[in-house]
Design an enzyme around this catalytic site. Structure first.
Site, short mmCIF file in Angstrom:
data_model
loop_
_atom_site.label_atom_id
_atom_site.label_comp_id
_atom_site.label_asym_id
_atom_site.label_seq_id
_atom_site.Cartn_x
_atom_site.Cartn_y
_atom_site.Cartn_z
N GLU A 17 20.24 -42.99 23.79
CA GLU A 17 20.23 -44.35 24.33
C GLU A 17 21.55 -45.08 24.11
OE1 GLU A 17 18.24 -43.19 21.98
OE2 GLU A 17 16.16 -43.18 22.68
N ASP A 18 22.51 -44.43 23.46
CA ASP A 18 23.73 -45.12 23.03
C ASP A 18 24.61 -45.55 24.21
OD1 ASP A 18 25.53 -45.54 20.47
OD2 ASP A 18 26.80 -44.83 22.10
N VAL A 19 24.90 -46.84 24.27
CA VAL A 19 25.71 -47.38 25.37
C VAL A 19 27.14 -46.86 25.34
CG1 VAL A 19 26.64 -49.51 26.34
CG2 VAL A 19 24.29 -49.43 25.56
N LEU A 21 28.06 -43.93 24.34
CA LEU A 21 27.98 -42.58 24.91
C LEU A 21 27.90 -42.66 26.43
CD1 LEU A 21 27.53 -39.48 24.65
CD2 LEU A 21 25.08 -39.98 24.50
#
Length: 292
Positions: free
Chosen positions: A245-247, A249
């Site tokens: 879910e990492d923005v 990334l």
DNA sequence: TACCAGGATGTTG
DNA sequence: CAACATCATGGT
């Protein structure tokens, strides 16, 4: 002085680049390519510095330089800079993904910069939830400067991470002068209490499987999928833990692959099949690409 | 101005 | 169970 040999695949330059990624970072300092950090070991502050000279050379600047302290500092550094991972194995599987492989060549010798202390990675990831990184670093700085112990050496003041005991004793209102949302404050208190009460123990978690660790982490209010995976890759050497879910990334993948828009979660799961076994490490390389 | 930031949770349909 | 509101503020 503590000499720590570095493996063949090791880049001090890329390490410094990552450690320097935000000037508000307050849990370590970099002065003329020398890294300074304060740890609280057995209720005692230990300040040490690290430089590179055909291997890492660490020096303790606080009074107690016993063998026990030296070995703990050595272990911490080996863990922090992930000196024992088999990077060749990562680079081997990265060949299945041209874009990732190019990053591996560009940042050759970059090792996962971890957080040997699980409490630190959990608190930091809660702080970073949903807000931009600059603001997150501001919040962290206020928390550390207010509740962390410090040590001054040669005119510079260095700060240690606040302990679970300290933060567990706070109320939501104690965080509000520092612009923490009530949610973040409660989550940090929850995590701190879990450590104090022994519900969470890094030592015990380290013995468990990925699924068991994750289950215990997300059982605590404030720790979701992203936070659990982030902390597992940074603190528990789960090289395959994948904070999908990492923005950051998402942005890095969009840029590196030249996509029109940010990838969906489903697309990221598909892409990351090529990184299997090292999805956390791949994520770290994509994060690093955001620094240029 | 509206919308997005290193998300997670509680509520609603 | 999916969609939506909420958080608290900085940046663009």
């Amino acid at each position: 002085m503590i000499y720590i040999p570095t493996p063949e695949e090791f880049s001090y330059k890329e390490l410094l680049k990552f450690l320097s990624r935000n000037e508000k970072e307050c849990l370590h300092s970099i002065i003329d390519d020398v890294i300074f950090k304060v740890l609280e070991i057995d209720n005692e502050l230990v300040l040490f510095s690290i430089s590179f000279n055909n291997g890492l050379v660490a020096t303790i600047h606080t009074d107690n330089q016993s063998q026990v302290i030296q070995e703990k500092v050595r272990t911490y550094i080996e863990d922090w800079f992930d000196l024992t991972a088999d990077l060749k194995a990562f680079y081997d599987i990265a060949q299945q993904d041209l874009i990732l492989f190019q990053l591996c060549q560009k940042y050759h010798g970059l090792r996962m910069v971890g957080m040997p202390n699980l409490f630190e990675s959990l608190v930091w990831s809660v702080i970073g939830q949903q807000i931009n990184l600059n603001f997150a670093y501001s919040l962290k700085q206020r928390l550390v400067h207010t509740f962390g112990k410090s040590f001054t050496f040669q005119g510079e003041t260095f700060y240690a991470l606040p302990t679970p005991e300290t933060l567990a004793g706070l109320q939501i209102e104690d965080f509000q002068p520092y612009q923490f949302s009530r949610g973040k404050a409660q989550y940090i208190i929850n995590i701190s209490k879990a450590f104090v009460e022994g519900i969470l123990s890094q030592q015990k978690l380290a013995l468990l499987s990925y699924d068991e660790i994750k289950k215990q982490l997300v059982a605590i209010k404030g720790i979701g999928n992203w936070t659990a995976n982030y902390s597992m890759m940074k603190s528990l050497k789960s090289y395959d833990a994948f904070p999908v879910e990492d923005v950051g990334l998402h942005n890095a993948v969009k840029t590196q692959y030249g996509l029109a828009g940010k990838p969906s979660i489903a697309e990221l799961h598909q892409m990351s099949a090529n990184w299997s076994g090292w999805r956390g490490y791949a994520t770290f390389y994509f994060w690093h690409s955001l620094l240029g």
